[in-house]
Design an enzyme around this catalytic site. Structure first.
Site, short mmCIF file in Angstrom:
data_model
loop_
_atom_site.label_atom_id
_atom_site.label_comp_id
_atom_site.label_asym_id
_atom_site.label_seq_id
_atom_site.Cartn_x
_atom_site.Cartn_y
_atom_site.Cartn_z
N HIS A 97 0.89 -1.30 0.01
CA HIS A 97 -0.09 0.06 0.09
C HIS A 97 1.02 1.33 -0.07
O HIS A 97 2.13 1.25 0.23
CB HIS A 97 -0.92 0.08 1.23
CG HIS A 97 -0.13 0.09 2.46
ND1 HIS A 97 0.43 1.24 3.19
CD2 HIS A 97 0.14 -1.03 3.41
CE1 HIS A 97 1.17 0.98 4.13
NE2 HIS A 97 0.92 -0.50 4.51
N GLU A 104 -1.76 -7.23 7.60
CA GLU A 104 -0.58 -6.79 8.13
C GLU A 104 -0.22 -7.88 9.52
O GLU A 104 -1.30 -8.32 9.99
CB GLU A 104 -0.15 -5.53 8.47
CG GLU A 104 1.08 -4.86 9.00
CD GLU A 104 2.28 -5.28 8.20
OE1 GLU A 104 2.53 -6.71 8.55
OE2 GLU A 104 2.79 -4.32 7.77
#
Length: 219
Positions: A9, A82
């Site tokens: 990202h 994550e």
């Protein structure tokens, strides 16, 4: 051998302010949006068959920006999220403040055996990301190109072994930079083949962190 395009990202507010994100979220900064737009333009002519992305907001937004050039199926997958950093999510990202477990996590990953409270280990992260990408590869034919949008930790867990990078250097250079593109080929039942690591061809990657003192902080 499906080709997987692995994208991190773009930069977030928590990245900028050195806050531990883990599985909480933070919006993309203006720079992060620009980074995602640049990656979108870089990948606009790649004939992707499908996209898989972490359902966190920062990855969802990055995937959305990239996919404006593609009309393909897109699937959220929690296994691409994550590192779960448990009770430390939202705290200042400073390994001197949060006890031995986080100190090991940040600067001695090979010693991170007991995770922070409610967090996960490197082994757990690696297992879920590897199995996720393995299953994605098995779901597609050899000539397909697949877009995967995830985070720094998960992508490092998959890419670092492909350049023989030890666990102790998990967070050291070369870095998986915001909105960077790494490419691997994954033949069913065989080893992964690295093509590029965050935009750098495998054959051009050289690293020796033995004298490096400045850590690339995980966030």
């Amino acid at each position: 051998m499906p080709t997987l395009y692995l994208v991190r990202h773009g930069e977030t507010e928590h990245n900028l302010n050195h806050i531990i994100q883990g599985q909480i979220d933070s919006p993309l900064t203006e720079l992060g949006k620009t980074q995602a737009e640049q990656t979108s333009n870089e990948l606009k002519d790649i004939p992707f068959s499908a996209c898989y992305y972490s359902p966190l907001g920062r990855t969802t937004k990055t995937a959305e920006i990239i996919l404006k050039h593609h009309n393909i199926p897109a699937y959220a997958d929690r296994n691409l999220m994550e590192f779960d950093m448990g009770v430390l999510e939202g705290e200042v990202n400073d390994h001197t403040l949060h006890g031995l477990e986080f100190k090991n996590f940040a600067i001695a990953p090979h010693k991170y055996i007991t995770p922070v409270k409610n967090g996960e280990t490197y082994e757990s992260l690696t297992e879920r990301v590897y199995n996720c990408c393995y299953n994605i590869s098995n779901a597609h034919s050899d000539d397909e190109k697949i877009l995967i949008v995830s985070h720094g930790g998960p992508l490092r867990s998959l890419l670092n072994p492909l350049i023989n990078k030890p666990r102790s250097e998990f967070w050291l250079a070369p870095d998986v930079t915001p909105a960077s593109v790494s490419i691997i080929k994954w033949h069913k039942g065989s080893e992964l083949k690295l093509v590029t690591f965050a935009g750098t061809p495998k054959e051009a990657i050289e690293f020796d962190n033995s004298q490096q003192l400045n850590m690339v902080r995980p966030n």
